[in-house]
Design a protein around this motif. Structure first.
Motif, mmCIF file in Angstrom:
data_model
loop_
_atom_site.group_PDB
_atom_site.id
_atom_site.type_symbol
_atom_site.label_atom_id
_atom_site.label_comp_id
_atom_site.label_asym_id
_atom_site.label_seq_id
_atom_site.Cartn_x
_atom_site.Cartn_y
_atom_site.Cartn_z
ATOM 1 N N GLY A 143 0.819 -1.206 0.000
ATOM 2 C CA GLY A 143 0.000 0.000 0.000
ATOM 3 C C GLY A 143 0.858 1.263 0.000
ATOM 4 O O GLY A 143 0.576 2.227 -0.724
ATOM 5 N N GLU A 144 1.915 1.263 0.814
ATOM 6 C CA GLU A 144 2.839 2.406 0.852
ATOM 7 C C GLU A 144 3.534 2.579 -0.499
ATOM 8 O O GLU A 144 3.703 3.707 -0.984
ATOM 9 N N VAL A 151 -0.863 5.567 -7.085
ATOM 10 C CA VAL A 151 -1.892 4.600 -7.453
ATOM 11 C C VAL A 151 -2.717 4.304 -6.212
ATOM 12 O O VAL A 151 -2.211 3.760 -5.231
ATOM 13 N N SER A 152 -3.976 4.689 -6.257
ATOM 14 C CA SER A 152 -4.863 4.501 -5.108
ATOM 15 C C SER A 152 -5.768 3.298 -5.349
ATOM 16 O O SER A 152 -6.520 3.256 -6.316
ATOM 17 N N ILE A 153 -5.676 2.301 -4.464
ATOM 18 C CA ILE A 153 -6.473 1.085 -4.620
ATOM 19 C C ILE A 153 -6.681 0.443 -3.258
ATOM 20 O O ILE A 153 -5.782 0.395 -2.424
ATOM 21 N N ASP A 154 -7.904 -0.020 -3.002
ATOM 22 C CA ASP A 154 -8.224 -0.685 -1.741
ATOM 23 C C ASP A 154 -8.286 -2.199 -1.895
ATOM 24 O O ASP A 154 -7.970 -2.943 -0.975
ATOM 25 N N ASN A 155 -8.717 -2.666 -3.075
ATOM 26 C CA ASN A 155 -8.941 -4.094 -3.277
ATOM 27 C C ASN A 155 -7.764 -4.732 -3.999
ATOM 28 O O ASN A 155 -7.619 -4.627 -5.215
ATOM 29 N N LEU A 156 -6.870 -5.371 -3.237
ATOM 30 C CA LEU A 156 -5.734 -6.056 -3.837
ATOM 31 C C LEU A 156 -5.360 -7.273 -2.998
ATOM 32 O O LEU A 156 -5.777 -7.407 -1.848
ATOM 33 N N THR A 157 -4.579 -8.163 -3.605
ATOM 34 C CA THR A 157 -4.100 -9.367 -2.928
ATOM 35 C C THR A 157 -2.597 -9.462 -3.113
ATOM 36 O O THR A 157 -2.084 -9.161 -4.191
ATOM 37 N N THR A 158 -1.876 -9.845 -2.072
ATOM 38 C CA THR A 158 -0.426 -10.017 -2.169
ATOM 39 C C THR A 158 -0.056 -11.472 -1.888
ATOM 40 O O THR A 158 -0.631 -12.100 -1.000
#
Length: 255
Positions: A143-144, A151-158
């Protein structure tokens, strides 16, 4: 572990089915099929095929038709370039096995899935006993990094790639970041040079998620580049042309 082509979560053999069209694995719960229909799929003599929701979404396929056609064209160009390399270079290369239509479709589908992902290399890894804490730490770190790229995004997977070794304190396994769509992944890739301005992420490398075939094409291009430079050519480099890797001359015609 194989992941579901619909929800991208892990699969278990007793709760998965295979799309008859693209051969992807998906959860039975993601298939949209009833219990009776799922039971029918177990019949080896069945005459009806099962296309998964991703395959059968006609509207989505029409939207992506142009892109899929371009990708197939790029694959054909890769094959043509490899064949030309066999005949024009004094390098012993094993005969190329031309893929069948199903293999090409598989490759196209694989590229479509991977276009939403980016891979991060040389990212610090906290050695935490709890896996959930590890995932949360990676999510915060990614996120950082995305903030640095604007790039602003809330829905992601790592996902950390590679086997974890608890005896090591210097682990830096690559992170695969699964984003909601390809446009966001492309935006992050285009802005990757911004990482060099960040003290925290200046040594992190961001690349696109490539298929095995694309990686093979890159290795072969690197090999050709090294061979030509060893033969005395100094004005050659690797360049993407119509999404195909080629070795070209600086300021001259494409080779």
């Amino acid at each position: 572990m194989t992941s579901c082509a619909i929800c991208n979560n892990g699969l278990t053999p007793e709760k998965e089915i295979t799309c008859d069209m693209c051969r992807n694995y998906i959860h039975t719960t993601c298939s949209g099929l009833s219990r009776t229909e799922l039971q029918y799929l177990k019949n080896k003599d069945r005459k009806l095929s099962f296309p998964c929701p991703t395959w059968s979404d006609l509207k989505l396929q029409l939207i992506k038709l142009h892109e899929l056609t371009s990708t197939v064209g790029a694959l054909e160009s890769e094959l043509r370039i490899l064949k030309e390399s066999m005949t024009s270079r004094d390098v012993k290369i094993d005969p190329i096995k031309v893929p069948d239509v199903e293999s090409i479709i598989q490759e196209v589908c694989d590229r479509q899935r991977r276009k939403n992902n980016i891979i991060l290399y040389n990212v610090s890894e906290n050695v935490l006993n709890n896996r959930n804490d590890q995932v949360a730490a990676d999510m915060e770190l990614v996120g950082e990094l995305l903030q640095v790229l604007d790039v602003s995004i809330d829905n992601l997977t790592t996902i950390r790639l590679g086997k974890f070794d608890s005896s090591r304190t210097d682990m830096k396994r690559p992170i695969k970041v699964c984003l909601p769509d390809g446009d966001i992944a492309s935006k992050a890739f285009q802005r990757r040079q911004k990482l060099r301005t960040s003290d925290k992420f200046k040594n992190v490398f961001l690349v696109k998620d490539k298929t095995p075939m694309q990686l093979k094409s890159y290795r072969e291009a690197r090999q050709e580049l090294q061979t030509r430079k060893a033969a005395g050519e100094t004005d050659v480099y690797i360049k993407y042309i119509n999404d195909v890797l080629k070795v070209v001359k600086t300021g001259g015609p494409e080779n």
